[in-house]
Structure formats: structure tokens, C-alpha cells
Design an enzyme around this catalytic site. Structure first.
Site, short mmCIF file in Angstrom:
data_model
loop_
_atom_site.label_atom_id
_atom_site.label_comp_id
_atom_site.label_asym_id
_atom_site.label_seq_id
_atom_site.Cartn_x
_atom_site.Cartn_y
_atom_site.Cartn_z
N HIS A 1 0.79 -1.24 0.00
CA HIS A 1 0.00 0.00 0.00
C HIS A 1 0.82 1.28 0.00
O HIS A 1 0.24 2.37 -0.01
CB HIS A 1 -1.01 -0.02 1.16
CG HIS A 1 -0.38 0.04 2.53
ND1 HIS A 1 -1.06 0.50 3.63
CD2 HIS A 1 0.86 -0.32 2.98
CE1 HIS A 1 -0.28 0.42 4.70
NE2 HIS A 1 0.88 -0.07 4.33
N HIS A 2 2.16 1.18 0.01
CA HIS A 2 2.98 2.40 -0.09
C HIS A 2 3.38 2.69 -1.54
O HIS A 2 4.02 3.71 -1.80
CB HIS A 2 4.25 2.27 0.76
CG HIS A 2 3.98 2.11 2.21
ND1 HIS A 2 3.17 2.99 2.92
CD2 HIS A 2 4.39 1.18 3.12
CE1 HIS A 2 3.10 2.60 4.19
NE2 HIS A 2 3.83 1.51 4.32
N CYS A 3 3.03 1.82 -2.46
CA CYS A 3 3.41 2.02 -3.85
C CYS A 3 2.25 2.62 -4.64
O CYS A 3 1.12 2.12 -4.58
CB CYS A 3 3.84 0.70 -4.49
SG CYS A 3 4.53 0.90 -6.14
#
Length: 339
Positions: free
Chosen positions: A142-144
């Protein structure tokens, strides 16, 4: 017309909608030990589920690798080209010695497992629509975003899953992301910043990475937690805000980012949730989704302790024991009730 893909093939009805591949696991000269992440946790989860006879190799859906064409649905060509530089991958995965390795090895031993998990997330999205629920034993990067990786996340699998559903599945036009990882989900938030079809609920420790103020503008329901938040307060907030989110918009699918880095003692999460609290959290989310007849797909996301694999497996077993997941092929059979 959407491009041809191998990720939306038919799945035998004898399979559970649980997606996994042994190629999820990262093992390379011990370098994976330089990151706090247990890079073999996905295989351990399946191992525990096998021991409990919930699944066999034949009943798990075999994940397929996301192709470059699949990835280009969200990612820019420029971003994918950057991953051909080992120092870029070293920065994203937070494993500095990868800088010293030729990129073909980094592609094969680090990025390919992440592309397998990304393909697994896209496959799980379709399975959830077909079966009423699905679990990708990996994924949750979810950080990309489409243009930038970080925090061990090299591919935007959550964004890709939702975009594939919007583009390819008739009747799917709204999605809710329930992000319960300890960290803010800034990648999918940046991707869906101006997309009214996607409702984001994010519950995270306000003091830790990434602290992305720009991405926070995409969060429709923001729950910022204090250091050391414990079970009672946490579970009450999850229950209230999941119900509230689904009251504000009834989606066609729920994407549940079920990070276990909320666990007490996690070196990066900073929260104090017990193993039983994590199992109860997943039970709350699945119960609400099933009761409302909304398909749900779970990805496993962050979790940086050796014991998290056992907790994930125990949670899946609990969901099964409660009748919240089973092998039924017809989504109407899966819904506990509608409404």
C-alpha cells in the site's frame, strides 16, 4: 479494449478462493535477513493452513506473475524502467546491499516474488466477485503508487486490483479500501486522490512512516492512532468506522488491507494489539462485509515479526470456523444475509 491477461482465467470450483505461490517467498544469500520483514511468512501461513487441513496444494489457487502489460494498467513505463536499477530497488525494499548485485539477480530473486504477489492480488479481486470472498496470502503493497515505490512496496497491487475490476467486470463501479495496516496507505491514496468511485478508510499510527500529508487528502474516513493503542480501544474504533464507511457508500467490493504490524512488539508499527485482537479485528471486518452481502478480498500487507505468520493462519482458521468463509462457489450461498 482491455489488454489480454492471464490473471483472469477460470478457477476450478474445487479450489478455495485463497491465492498463493511458493514463488512469493524471498530468499537470496541471506540478504533478506537484513530487513525486519519475514520474507518467508507467506509460505509459513500456507504451511500452517495445510497442517490444519484447511487447504492442500490442489485446493489453493496458484498465483500467476503480473506481466509488464498488466503492470502498465497503473504504472508508468518510466517507473518500471527505474526498477531496472538495483539502487532503486534497494531504496524501495530498504535492503541496501542490493545495490551491489546485478539487476538480473534482483529481478529474479526480489522483484519477481513481488510481481507474483501482485498477480495474486489481481486474481483475488476477480475471485472475490465470483465467490463472495477471497484471500491473497501475500500482497497489500500500500505504499506504492503508479509512479513511486517505497516501504518494501515495489508494485501498486491494490490500485491494480481495483482498476482491473473497474475495467473488466460488469457492474463493478465502486470500491471501498479498508486499510488496517499500522502505516498510512499512501500509495493507493495517491492513485485514487480524485476518484470518487473509491472510498478509503485508513486506521494507522499517526506518528510513523510515511506521514504523507498530500496522500491523506484521499482518505474519506481517517482514524489516527496514538502510540501503544491496545485491543479494546482499537477494536471499538474498527467496528464503528467500518460500519460507518459502508453506511456512507455501499461498494461493489471491499479491499481489506489486513496488516499484522499492529501486533504488540512490532519494531515498526508502534501499536500494542494482541494476537487475539488481530484475529478479532479480521472477524469484525468479515462479519460486517458478509452480513451486508458485499464481496471482500483480503491481502496480508505488513507484519514484521516471526509470529505473524501463525497469527494470519489462525485468523483464517477462525473465519472458517465461524462460517464467514467456505468453499461455496455461488456468492449468494456465501452471504449470511443481505442488508
Amino acid at each position: 479494449m482491455p489488454h489480454p491477461t492471464e490473471l483472469y482465467g477460470e478457477t476450478p470450483p474445487t479450489c478455495w478462493p485463497i491465492v498463493y505461490s511458493p514463488n512469493y517467498n524471498i530468499s537470496f544469500l541471506g540478504l533478506e535477513r537484513l530487513h525486519p520483514f519475514d520474507s518467508g511468512k507467506w509460505g509459513k501461513v500456507i504451511g500452517y493452513l495445510r497442517e490444519e487441513r484447511l487447504v492442500t496444494d490442489e485446493t489453493v489457487v496458484a498465483a500467476r506473475e503480473a506481466s509488464e502489460e498488466d503492470l502498465l494498467v497503473v504504472h508508468t513505463k518510466r517507473y518500471l524502467n527505474k526498477l531496472k536499477w538495483s539502487f532503486v530497488v534497494a531504496t524501495i525494499t530498504e535492503i541496501p546491499p542490493l545495490v551491489l548485485l546485478p539487476n538480473f539477480l534482483v529481478q529474479r530473486r526480489v522483484l519477481r516474488p513481488l510481481r507474483m504477489q501482485t498477480g495474486g492480488s489481481i486474481m483475488a479481486g476477480k475471485l472475490a466477485l465470483d465467490r463472495g470472498w477471497a484471500i491473497n496470502v501475500g500482497g497489500g503493497f500500500h505504499h506504492c503508487s503508479g509512479e513511486k515505490g517505497g516501504g518494501f512496496c515495489a508494485y501498486a497491487d491494490i490500485t491494480l486490483m481495483i482498476r482491473f475490476l473497474f475495467d473488466r467486470v460488469e457492474g463493478v463501479s465502486k470500491a471501498t479500501i479498508i486499510d488496517l495496516d499500522a502505516h498510512q496507505g499512501n500509495g493507493h491514496e495517491r492513485d485514487f486522490l480524485d476518484d470518487k468511485r473509491v472510498y478509503i478508510l485508513d486506521v494507522y499510527n499517526r506518528y510513523i512512516y510515511p506521514g504523507d500529508a498530500y496522500a491523506k487528502r484521499a482518505i474519506k474516513r481517517k482514524v489516527e492512532l496514538e502510540w501503544g493503542t491496545e485491543d479494546a480501544e482499537y477494536l471499538e474504533k474498527v467496528d464503528v468506522h467500518v460500519r460507518g464507511a459502508l453506511n456512507e457508500m455501499k461498494p461493489d467490493v471491499i479491499v481489506y488491507n489486513a496488516g499484522t504490524d499492529i501486533l504488540d512488539g512490532d519494531p515498526l508499527g508502534g501499536l500494542s494489539i494482541s494476537p487475539q485482537g488481530i484475529i478479532k479485528r479480521d472477524e469484525i471486518v468479515f462479519t460486517i462485509a458478509r452480513n451486508r452481502g458485499i464481496p471482500i478480498v483480503m491481502v496480508t500487507s505488513g507484519g514484521y515479526q516471526k509470529r505473524t505468520a501463525r497469527i494470519i493462519a489462525d485468523s483464517i482458521i477462525n473465519l472458517h470456523n465461524l462460517g464467514l468463509i467456505d468453499k461455496a462457489h455461488d456468492p449468494s450461498v456465501m452471504a449470511i444475509n443481505s442488508g
